[in-house]
Design an enzyme around this catalytic site. Structure first.
Site, PDB file in Angstrom:
ATOM      1  N   HIS A  80       0.808  -1.224   0.000  1.00 37.76           N
ATOM      2  CA  HIS A  80       0.000   0.000   0.000  1.00 37.76           C
ATOM      3  C   HIS A  80       0.840   1.272   0.000  1.00 37.76           C
ATOM      4  O   HIS A  80       0.328   2.343  -0.324  1.00 37.76           O
ATOM      5  CB  HIS A  80      -0.966   0.003   1.188  1.00 37.76           C
ATOM      6  N   HIS A  99       4.358   8.912  12.361  1.00 35.30           N
ATOM      7  CA  HIS A  99       3.417   7.869  12.745  1.00 35.30           C
ATOM      8  C   HIS A  99       4.213   6.670  13.247  1.00 35.30           C
ATOM      9  O   HIS A  99       5.374   6.490  12.901  1.00 35.30           O
ATOM     10  CB  HIS A  99       2.465   7.482  11.608  1.00 35.30           C
TER      11      HIS A  99
END
Length: 324
Positions: free
Chosen positions: A116, A184
């Protein structure tokens, strides 16, 4: 030759969780829709897609710092794919030859699995058609420590710019795509600190069963839910201050400051996933090697539910003339 750049964060949780602040999600999705229309109008003849991997296509049994796909397919994680990417083989081999000639060693693959990190931005920018445009995927290791230095990543981007300079000046429309980051800290297991069965997955976990993939993805969803509920113990919290600082360095093309960042610096400030800023850096280094650019920040949102300091930027040249 026309050249444009888009860099975008990614989050597999975009289709599995909605932020409590719905304006954040609307801002991100509206930005993607707007830029997708621009990409459609631009109709690129070639996309150079710099992206990371999250132990879906690349593993410790043979972990390159950089790898170019000569043939590539979607890994199928998080429902992006499966399917073949539209990789122009001869162009990809020409790019590899040029980069090697420029003194940057890189691996190449006739069976790359792009996860992804590459397929999500292609999905949003290309109307869900992963094979719509000719695309050369360029993997940059941002998860399997030790990682390539930022300095070497910049040299990769510059070497790929040398390849772009060999293309047809009249008819080419190149889109440079960078994906990953900003801050993140997803629950990516780290080799050396996990049980033997997890270590074996990190070494050779290709082509998992549907059940195994769903279990793994459920753990990521759970972390996003806990962060959204205020539990900061499950991950390094999003760091908007660092994200905005990094965006400013990108805007100013301050590669000296970027090169000074170490693997530990990035991990402490941006979490495990913050290492993916290498993909943006490589993309911007390619752009900068072709000419001075003007960068626009289209959106920035710190979205706990997506475990992402989420930003989308674009860049074009200040002047019409390229440094060819």
């Amino acid at each position: 030759m026309a050249v444009k750049l888009i860099c975008a964060s990614h989050s597999p949780l975009m289709e599995f969780a909605s932020p409590q602040d719905q304006t954040q999600e609307k801002n991100v999705r509206d930005t993607f829709k707007r830029l997708a229309e621009e990409v459609k109008h631009y109709n690129p003849t070639l996309i150079i897609a710099y992206g990371p991997d999250h132990f879906n296509g690349f593993f410790y049994d043979l972990m390159p710092s950089f790898c170019v796909g000569i043939r590539a397919s979607a890994a199928g994680d998080w429902n992006y794919g499966p399917g073949e990417l539209n990789v122009p083989e001869e162009r990809s081999k020409d790019l590899i030859r040029q980069v090697l000639d420029e003194g940057v060693d890189l691996a190449y693959s006739y069976r790359m699995q792009a996860d992804h990190g590459v397929t999500q931005p292609l999905h949003f920018l290309c109307d869900g058609q992963l094979d719509r445009y000719a695309t050369i995927p360029v993997f940059i290791n941002a998860a399997a420590v030790p990682l390539p230095t930022v300095k070497r990543t910049v040299k990769l981007g510059q070497a790929i710019a040398a390849y772009l300079k060999t293309l047809d000046l009249e008819n080419e429309r190149v889109l440079i795509l960078g994906t990953g980051g900003l801050s993140h800290d997803p629950p990516t297991p780290q080799i050396g600190s996990v049980p033997p069965e997890v270590e074996e997955f990190l070494i050779a976990g290709r082509n998992p069963t549907v059940e195994a993939r769903n279990i793994r993805q459920s753990k990521v969803i759970a972390v996003g839910e806990k962060l959204a509920a205020g539990d900061k113990s499950v991950a390094v919290p999003l760091n908007s201050e660092w994200d905005l600082k990094v965006l400013e360095l990108f805007k100013n093309a301050d590669f000296d400051a970027l090169i000074a960042m170490t693997e530990d610096d990035i991990r402490q400030q941006g979490g495990r996933g913050g290492q993916e800023i290498r993909c943006w850096i490589a993309a911007l280094a390619t752009m900068h090697a072709l000419g001075e650019y003007e960068m626009q920040v289209h959106c920035y949102e710190a979205i706990d539910e997506w475990i992402a300091g989420f930003s989308i930027i674009s860049a074009e040249f200040k002047a019409k003339e390229l440094n060819l």
